[in-house]
Enzyme design. Structure first.
Site, PDB file in Angstrom:
ATOM      1  N   LYS A 194     -22.107 -36.441   7.889  1.00 41.59           N
ATOM      2  CA  LYS A 194     -21.200 -37.595   7.840  1.00 41.59           C
ATOM      3  C   LYS A 194     -19.751 -37.118   7.694  1.00 41.59           C
ATOM      4  O   LYS A 194     -18.838 -37.690   8.295  1.00 41.59           O
ATOM      5  CB  LYS A 194     -21.591 -38.512   6.689  1.00 41.59           C
ATOM      6  CG  LYS A 194     -22.957 -39.178   6.916  1.00 41.59           C
ATOM      7  CD  LYS A 194     -23.504 -39.770   5.638  1.00 41.59           C
ATOM      8  CE  LYS A 194     -24.855 -40.431   5.860  1.00 41.59           C
ATOM      9  NZ  LYS A 194     -25.534 -40.807   4.622  1.00 41.59           N
ATOM     10  N   GLY A 246     -38.129 -45.130  -3.767  1.00 41.05           N
ATOM     11  CA  GLY A 246     -37.995 -45.116  -2.314  1.00 41.05           C
ATOM     12  C   GLY A 246     -36.623 -44.708  -1.819  1.00 41.05           C
ATOM     13  O   GLY A 246     -36.338 -44.780  -0.631  1.00 41.05           O
ATOM     14  N   GLY A 255     -30.598 -48.121   3.890  1.00 43.29           N
ATOM     15  CA  GLY A 255     -31.540 -49.237   3.839  1.00 43.29           C
ATOM     16  C   GLY A 255     -31.626 -49.911   5.189  1.00 43.29           C
ATOM     17  O   GLY A 255     -30.668 -49.897   5.980  1.00 43.29           O
TER      18      GLY A 255
HETATM   19  P1  NDP Z   1     -37.760 -43.991  10.681  1.00 43.06           P
HETATM   20  O1  NDP Z   1     -38.430 -42.682  10.556  1.00 43.06           O
HETATM   21  O2  NDP Z   1     -38.119 -45.083   9.755  1.00 43.06           O
HETATM   22  O3  NDP Z   1     -37.999 -44.538  12.170  1.00 43.06           O
HETATM   23  C1  NDP Z   1     -37.972 -43.711  13.281  1.00 43.06           C
HETATM   24  C2  NDP Z   1     -38.538 -44.482  14.456  1.00 43.06           C
HETATM   25  O4  NDP Z   1     -38.492 -43.652  15.610  1.00 43.06           O
HETATM   26  C3  NDP Z   1     -39.999 -44.888  14.282  1.00 43.06           C
HETATM   27  O5  NDP Z   1     -40.191 -46.194  14.771  1.00 43.06           O
HETATM   28  C4  NDP Z   1     -40.750 -43.891  15.156  1.00 43.06           C
HETATM   29  O6  NDP Z   1     -41.933 -44.423  15.730  1.00 43.06           O
HETATM   30  C5  NDP Z   1     -39.739 -43.677  16.261  1.00 43.06           C
HETATM   31  N1  NDP Z   1     -39.941 -42.418  16.962  1.00 43.06           N
HETATM   32  C6  NDP Z   1     -40.094 -41.184  16.441  1.00 43.06           C
HETATM   33  N2  NDP Z   1     -40.246 -40.275  17.422  1.00 43.06           N
HETATM   34  C7  NDP Z   1     -40.191 -40.971  18.575  1.00 43.06           C
HETATM   35  C8  NDP Z   1     -40.286 -40.620  19.949  1.00 43.06           C
HETATM   36  N3  NDP Z   1     -40.481 -39.354  20.309  1.00 43.06           N
HETATM   37  N4  NDP Z   1     -40.188 -41.592  20.879  1.00 43.06           N
HETATM   38  C9  NDP Z   1     -40.011 -42.881  20.530  1.00 43.06           C
HETATM   39  N5  NDP Z   1     -39.901 -43.273  19.246  1.00 43.06           N
HETATM   40  C10 NDP Z   1     -39.992 -42.332  18.291  1.00 43.06           C
HETATM   41  O7  NDP Z   1     -36.192 -43.703  10.649  1.00 43.06           O
HETATM   42  P2  NDP Z   1     -35.033 -44.668  10.113  1.00 43.06           P
HETATM   43  O8  NDP Z   1     -35.190 -45.988  10.728  1.00 43.06           O
HETATM   44  O9  NDP Z   1     -34.913 -44.535   8.651  1.00 43.06           O
HETATM   45  O10 NDP Z   1     -33.728 -43.928  10.705  1.00 43.06           O
HETATM   46  C11 NDP Z   1     -33.357 -44.069  12.041  1.00 43.06           C
HETATM   47  C12 NDP Z   1     -31.956 -43.518  12.253  1.00 43.06           C
HETATM   48  O11 NDP Z   1     -31.064 -44.255  11.444  1.00 43.06           O
HETATM   49  C13 NDP Z   1     -31.782 -42.054  11.849  1.00 43.06           C
HETATM   50  O12 NDP Z   1     -30.876 -41.444  12.723  1.00 43.06           O
HETATM   51  C14 NDP Z   1     -31.193 -42.148  10.461  1.00 43.06           C
HETATM   52  O13 NDP Z   1     -30.429 -41.024  10.115  1.00 43.06           O
HETATM   53  C15 NDP Z   1     -30.318 -43.360  10.617  1.00 43.06           C
HETATM   54  N6  NDP Z   1     -29.991 -44.021   9.374  1.00 43.06           N
HETATM   55  C16 NDP Z   1     -30.992 -44.445   8.553  1.00 43.06           C
HETATM   56  C17 NDP Z   1     -30.707 -45.069   7.379  1.00 43.06           C
HETATM   57  C18 NDP Z   1     -31.772 -45.547   6.460  1.00 43.06           C
HETATM   58  O14 NDP Z   1     -31.435 -46.080   5.390  1.00 43.06           O
HETATM   59  N7  NDP Z   1     -33.034 -45.409   6.807  1.00 43.06           N
HETATM   60  C19 NDP Z   1     -29.295 -45.289   6.967  1.00 43.06           C
HETATM   61  C20 NDP Z   1     -28.323 -44.865   7.936  1.00 43.06           C
HETATM   62  C21 NDP Z   1     -28.675 -44.243   9.092  1.00 43.06           C
HETATM   63  P3  NDP Z   1     -43.174 -44.898  14.810  1.00 43.06           P
HETATM   64  O15 NDP Z   1     -42.713 -46.181  14.171  1.00 43.06           O
HETATM   65  O16 NDP Z   1     -44.261 -45.086  15.772  1.00 43.06           O
HETATM   66  O17 NDP Z   1     -43.381 -43.794  13.821  1.00 43.06           O
HETATM   67  N1  HSE Z   2     -30.536 -40.457   3.056  1.00 40.42           N
HETATM   68  C1  HSE Z   2     -29.307 -41.145   3.276  1.00 40.42           C
HETATM   69  C2  HSE Z   2     -28.702 -41.541   1.935  1.00 40.42           C
HETATM   70  C3  HSE Z   2     -29.557 -42.359   4.133  1.00 40.42           C
HETATM   71  O1  HSE Z   2     -29.367 -41.408   0.896  1.00 40.42           O
HETATM   72  O2  HSE Z   2     -27.569 -41.957   1.894  1.00 40.42           O
HETATM   73  C4  HSE Z   2     -28.317 -42.924   4.738  1.00 40.42           C
HETATM   74  O3  HSE Z   2     -27.745 -42.077   5.661  1.00 40.42           O
END
Ligand code: NDP
Ligand code: HSE
Length: 429
Positions: free
Chosen positions: A206, A188, A305
């Site tokens: 970044k 994952g 995460g």
């Molecule tokens: P996810 O894909 O898990 O979640 C995205 C969310 O946005 C979902 O809840 C989705 O809805 C919602 N969404 C998508 N399109 C729309 C829209 N048009 N209107 C309203 N809601 C919408 O992403 P992550 O949580 O992994 O990442 C979120 C942010 O955090 C990103 O910018 C990412 O780069 C950043 N980030 C993530 C990290 C990680 O480890 N995951 C680490 C550091 C930063 P639905 O649930 O219905 O699909």
């Molecule tokens: N895909 C990114 C990573 C998530 O592996 O570090 C955090 O930005």
């Protein structure tokens, strides 16, 4: 203590957003004490409203993020949707409606950070984004605030967890790239489409954000030189080991010796096993900052995460909420130095070059002459011969990247050079 809550719109409730909502709920009392007022989750915008979301009141869920922001009672928006649109328009809409923003969106900040900062400033609001770089690691705030009185000259870091996991597996098990990627996917770490990670786009975004903060100048995503790590092979790791090194995908940001320009780059590189970044294992991130007065600082921790990233988001939420109560704002963009970003050719570095050559008299001299003609000084040469062919590994002294790549181009044209098996920069010495 103010009893009227600060209202928070959560834009996105996926990996990060769902953890933000959980912590906001479970730690509500502590957050109230730390902020001086309660923070209330007032709405949650998502794409798929029917998805079951544990701990979230279905009444709060909407697919109309714009209407949520425009309804008139929201104080702070947390954008954890990701990508450029609709995140950009939603953040702009938030500012137009007096709402401060916390975002984890590195892609958007690297591309449009300047415009978003300007919009926040124009409306007297905050834009905080600790989670956008290196997940849970406090890095943006220490660089923007704690080191604001110092002069940062160099930042070198592992800012992508997925690629660090893959490279670490290749190093520790001898696995090839594809095998290590498959394991990262199964666990994952890597997404179904790993392009943004393995081709270095995520790290480059970044790097652009960190370079802007470090050098108080504007660094766009396009200014960052980028090479992915898909070509790194088990043979490269074997060579690295022979040199007492390992291989990491590094983001390197440097102020030029004359202080008149900066460089920003992301590429795989050999680093000595004695360097602190060499011991960063699995999907961890670490960033090594060199500042004039502070000296060398190392920031280390989980770079991705749900919960770790939510920790950084919540830290920003507390800061922005406190600012709201104080009717103040935190630091905005600092780009006063306007230092230009120099091209990769100007970067001074070392190369480790592995050549397949004919094993006959004069070949070594020919290769050495090619280096000399490009002004590149050789540090070490190792040759291993077999059946009229030889493998020649050359490690150079520091030279401009343009001279090093010119040397490689010329080597490729030599009749006696059958092929350039690998080229890798050597850093951290
Ligand atoms: P996810 O894909 O898990 O979640 C995205 C969310 O946005 C979902 O809840 C989705 O809805 C919602 N969404 C998508 N399109 C729309 C829209 N048009 N209107 C309203 N809601 C919408 O992403 P992550 O949580 O992994 O990442 C979120 C942010 O955090 C990103 O910018 C990412 O780069 C950043 N980030 C993530 C990290 C990680 O480890 N995951 C680490 C550091 C930063 P639905 O649930 O219905 O699909
Ligand atoms: N895909 C990114 C990573 C998530 O592996 O570090 C955090 O930005």
């Amino acid at each position: 203590m103010r009893t009227r809550p600060l209202k928070v719109a959560l834009l996105g409730c996926g990996v990060v957003g769902s953890e933000v909502a959980r912590i906001m709920t479970t730690h509500a009392d502590d957050l109230t004490q730390r902020i001086g007022a309660p923070v209330e989750l007032a709405g949650v915008a998502v794409r798929r409203p029917s998805k079951v979301r544990e701990g979230i009141d279905p009444e709060l869920v909407t697919t109309d993020a714009t209407a949520l922001l425009k309804r008139g009672d929201i104080d702070i928006a947390i954008e954890v949707i990701g990508g450029i649109e609709p995140a950009r328009t939603l953040i702009t809409t938030a500012f137009e409606h007096g709402i401060s923003v916390v975002s984890a969106n590195k892609a958007l900040l690297a591309q449009d950070g300047a415009a978003l900062h300007a919009a926040a400033e124009q409306h007297g609001l905050d834009l905080y984004y600790e989670a956008a770089v290196a997940g849970a690691i406090p890095l943006v705030r220490p660089m923007r605030e704690s080191l604001a009185g110092d002069k940062i000259n160099r930042v070198m870091g592992i800012v992508n967890g997925t690629t660090n996991f893959i490279l670490d597996k290749m190093d520790s098990t001898g696995a090839g790239y594809q095998e290590a990627l498959d394991e990262a996917t199964a666990l994952g770490y890597a997404e179904a489409d790993p392009t943004a990670d393995v081709e270095g786009y995520d790290a480059a975004a970044k790097a652009a954000i960190l370079a802007g903060i470090a050098f108080h100048t504007r660094v766009r995503l396009d200014d960052v030189y980028r090479e992915g790590m898909t070509e790194v092979s088990a043979a490269d790791f074997a060579s690295a080991k022979r040199m007492g090194c390992t291989i990491k995908l590094l983001a390197i940001l440097e102020r030029a010796a004359d202080g008149e320009s900066v460089t920003a780059r992301v590429h795989p590189a050999m680093i000595p096993l004695t360097h602190p970044l060499a011991s960063v294992r699995e999907a961890y991130n670490a960033v090594f900052v060199e500042a004039e007065a502070a000296g060398q600082l190392m920031f280390y921790g989980p770079g991705a995460g749900g919960a770790p990233t939510a920790s950084a988001v919540l830290g920003d939420l507390v800061a922005v909420a406190r600012n709201k109560l104080a009717e103040a704002t935190g630091p905005g963009e600092s780009a006063y130095t306007q230092l230009p970003v120099s091209p990769m050719g100007d970067v001074v570095t070392r190369y480790h070059i592995s050549l397949d050559v004919a094993d006959k008299p004069g070949v070594l001299a020919q290769v050495a002459t090619t280096f000399a003609e490009h002004g590149v000084s050789i540090d070490t040469v190792r040759q291993q011969g077999k059946d009229g062919e030889a493998s020649l590994v050359v490690v150079t002294h520091r030279a401009p990247d343009a001279a090093l790549s010119g040397t490689v181009e010329a080597l490729r044209k030599l009749d006696t050079v059958r092929g350039v098996a690998s080229i890798m920069r050597v850093e951290g010495e």
